[in-house]
Motif scaffolding. Structure first.
Motif, short mmCIF file in Angstrom:
data_model
loop_
_atom_site.label_atom_id
_atom_site.label_comp_id
_atom_site.label_asym_id
_atom_site.label_seq_id
_atom_site.Cartn_x
_atom_site.Cartn_y
_atom_site.Cartn_z
N SER A 260 0.83 -1.20 0.00
CA SER A 260 0.00 0.00 0.00
C SER A 260 0.87 1.25 0.00
CB SER A 260 -0.92 0.00 1.23
OG SER A 260 -1.81 -1.10 1.20
N VAL A 261 1.92 1.25 0.79
CA VAL A 261 2.83 2.40 0.84
C VAL A 261 3.52 2.59 -0.51
CG1 VAL A 261 4.89 3.37 1.93
CG2 VAL A 261 3.19 2.17 3.33
N LEU A 262 3.97 1.50 -1.11
CA LEU A 262 4.63 1.59 -2.41
C LEU A 262 3.70 2.17 -3.46
CD1 LEU A 262 6.86 1.00 -4.48
CD2 LEU A 262 6.02 -1.36 -4.60
N ILE A 263 2.46 1.70 -3.49
CA ILE A 263 1.49 2.22 -4.46
C ILE A 263 1.26 3.71 -4.24
CG2 ILE A 263 -0.93 2.12 -5.18
CD1 ILE A 263 -0.82 -0.92 -4.62
N ALA B 247 11.36 -2.91 -12.18
CA ALA B 247 12.80 -2.67 -12.01
C ALA B 247 13.54 -2.75 -13.34
CB ALA B 247 13.38 -3.69 -11.02
N THR B 248 13.09 -3.61 -14.24
CA THR B 248 13.72 -3.71 -15.56
C THR B 248 13.48 -2.42 -16.35
OG1 THR B 248 13.47 -6.11 -15.62
CG2 THR B 248 13.81 -5.00 -17.72
N ASP B 249 12.25 -1.90 -16.31
CA ASP B 249 11.98 -0.62 -16.98
C ASP B 249 12.90 0.48 -16.46
OD1 ASP B 249 10.00 -1.78 -18.48
OD2 ASP B 249 8.32 -0.78 -17.49
N ILE B 250 13.07 0.53 -15.15
CA ILE B 250 13.92 1.57 -14.56
C ILE B 250 15.38 1.37 -14.98
CG2 ILE B 250 14.80 2.48 -12.37
CD1 ILE B 250 12.03 1.85 -11.18
N SER C 36 10.36 -3.33 0.00
CA SER C 36 11.08 -2.24 0.65
C SER C 36 12.08 -1.58 -0.30
CB SER C 36 11.80 -2.74 1.91
OG SER C 36 12.80 -3.68 1.60
N THR C 37 12.70 -2.39 -1.17
CA THR C 37 13.65 -1.83 -2.13
C THR C 37 12.92 -0.98 -3.17
OG1 THR C 37 15.00 -3.82 -1.83
CG2 THR C 37 15.57 -2.38 -3.66
N LEU C 38 11.79 -1.46 -3.65
CA LEU C 38 11.00 -0.68 -4.60
C LEU C 38 10.51 0.62 -3.96
CD1 LEU C 38 8.85 -3.28 -6.57
CD2 LEU C 38 10.63 -1.80 -7.48
#
Length: 484
Positions: A132-135, A262-265, A349-351
């Motif tokens: 939820s935090v990541l979103i 992560a691949t897109d980034i 957490s990494t994202l």
């Protein structure tokens, strides 16, 4: 030095949150076992079995293990070759009034399996909060860059323009599906309950002198005491290992989402359009001092692959459970279940850390657009000429010739795309030269991307994050600082 001379999983020693690492720790596991024995004793006493009140009090006062008790349990297990019975005897030593009734009528899976179900449900709750935090973080990023044009890619070849924010919504949409899947999996988890050695409840029926109703009540009461709404109606000695399959499936799916993001980034970092956070003292390469390697995104991809394949372990284990149970699931699950949750925890957490520090370079993005947009704008140029009274086929041929000349400059000579200069220098295009800047404005090529971002965030993201659990997680969410 002893701690440095034995293998430690980097999942817990290097990356995972303290919360998730504690969930699968021996201290929490055996605390949970003792809590389960306590709840069983409370329910058995309530239903008329001779369980002394003193026994319950001593059990309640000694749920947490000390270092000395861990040593006693280790010695007991070495002697008895049975981890559950080792802890039964250890618990009995510090709660002597309960020594004779601990584990009464139960099989080992009463504590091991019910504890696992508690861990799975709690672990999913932790992941739901983190997700939820990541979103929320990525949604703020999407809103900020809702209308910043950027070159879109299909087949990793230049395509129509989109916006930086619109691209982020593609990531968020998949994360919303992951949030839905994690919630479904958590809310679907039941309790094994008190089912006995092969799931027939024969031992409890004997304890209650053949009173079937009291056995049913015992199962229901222990289930409620342990915080579950329902117990699985039938089990073997274990709960069905298909439950593990259903829990790890959304984790594996989350891994696929994370890997794509992560691949897109990583690709964007290569193009110098968007980069993940990079500290002032961070070293990108031991040899090439100038480098800013996307190591966080690479970590996500690395761990996401591990997360995706762990699901296969659960599928294979579920498929080979003979009859009422075999023990070839045990060692596998001791590794697979904690690793899946620890890995998912680290990926999220990494994202989150990445999302909180993404760096966008608008001028680099604009330069790349300028290199490709002239070719994309040719149709608009043709239409403008026709509106000004020109012939469509003649205009098409003029543009075709000039486009090939510009492509030669780019591909063969390594020069900039000079198509617009060629158009400006050709008298044929005099009727529309005053409109060329408008025809080449990138914002006229992004369609409804900004509006799509607004609508998506309002109609899909806000409802998903307005749930109480998500709001609490976002409110408490701290910026994530990563270890190396």
């Amino acid at each position: 030095m002893e701690a440095f001379e034995t293998y430690q999983t980097p999942l817990s020693s290097r990356y995972a949150s303290k919360e998730m690492a504690h969930l699968f720790s021996p201290a929490n596991r055996f605390y949970t076992w003792r809590s389960l024995w306590l709840n069983l004793a409370i329910a058995e006493k309530e239903l008329g079995l001779p369980v002394p009140e003193e026994a319950i009090e001593q059990m309640r006062d000694n749920l947490h293990l000390t270092a000395e008790q861990f040593e006693i349990a280790a010695q007991e297990e070495k002697k008895r070759r049975h981890d559950v019975m080792a802890h039964v005897h250890t618990f009995g030593q510090i709660a002597p009034a309960a020594a004779g009734i601990i584990h009464l009528g139960a099989t080992s899976c009463y504590v091991t399996d019910n504890a696992d179900l508690i861990f799975l449900r709690t672990g999913l709750t932790y992941l739901i909060r983190s997700l939820s935090v990541l979103i929320s973080r990525l949604s703020a990023f999407a809103a900020q860059y809702r209308d910043l044009p950027t070159l879109g890619f299909t087949h990793f070849q230049p395509a129509q323009l989109t916006t930086v924010g619109k691209r982020a919504t593609l990531w968020i949409q998949e994360l919303l599906w992951d949030l839905r899947n994690l919630r479904r999996a958590r809310d679907d988890i039941g309790f094994r309950g008190v089912k006995g050695t092969t799931g027939t409840q024969a031992s409890f029926l004997a304890l209650f002198d053949g009173d079937h109703q009291k056995v049913v009540q015992l199962d229901n009461l222990v289930t409620k005491l342990c915080g579950f709404e329902y117990a699985y109606p039938v089990t073997s000695q274990t709960y069905s290992r298909k439950i593990d399959v259903d829990v790890l499936a959304p984790l594996a799916s989350l891994g696929a989402t994370a890997h794509k993001i992560a691949t897109d980034i990583r690709l964007l970092a290569n193009m110098k359009e968007i980069e993940e956070p990079f500290e002032s003292t961070q070293i990108g390469s031991s040899a090439m001092a100038y480098k800013r390697n996307p190591m966080r995104s690479e970590r996500v991809c690395s761990l996401a692959r591990h997360l995706m394949v762990l699901h296969q372990n659960a599928v294979m284990t579920a498929s080979v459970q003979w009859f009422e149970r075999t023990l070839d699931d045990s060692a596998n699950r001791r590794i697979t279940l904690p690793e899946a949750f620890l890995t998912a925890d680290i990926v999220l957490s990494t994202l989150q850390n990445i999302s909180e520090g993404l760096v966008v370079y608008p001028k680099v993005i604009a330069r790349r657009i300028a290199q490709e947009l002239p070719f994309m704008a040719t149709e608009n140029v043709i239409m403008a000429l026709v509106k000004a009274g020109g012939d469509r086929q003649e205009a098409h041929e003029k543009i075709r010739v000039l486009s090939h000349q510009a492509a030669h400059q780019v591909k063969q000579l390594g020069l900039e795309n000079d198509l617009i200069d060629r158009i400006k220098n050709d008298p044929y295009f005099d009727p529309i030269k005053g409109n060329l800047d408008d025809l080449l404005d990138p914002k006229t090529f992004i369609g409804r991307a900004p509006e799509q971002v607004d609508e998506f965030l309002k109609e899909w993201v806000e409802p998903a994050l307005n749930e109480k659990e998500a709001q609490e997680a976002i409110g408490k969410g701290q910026k994530v600082e990563l270890s190396v």
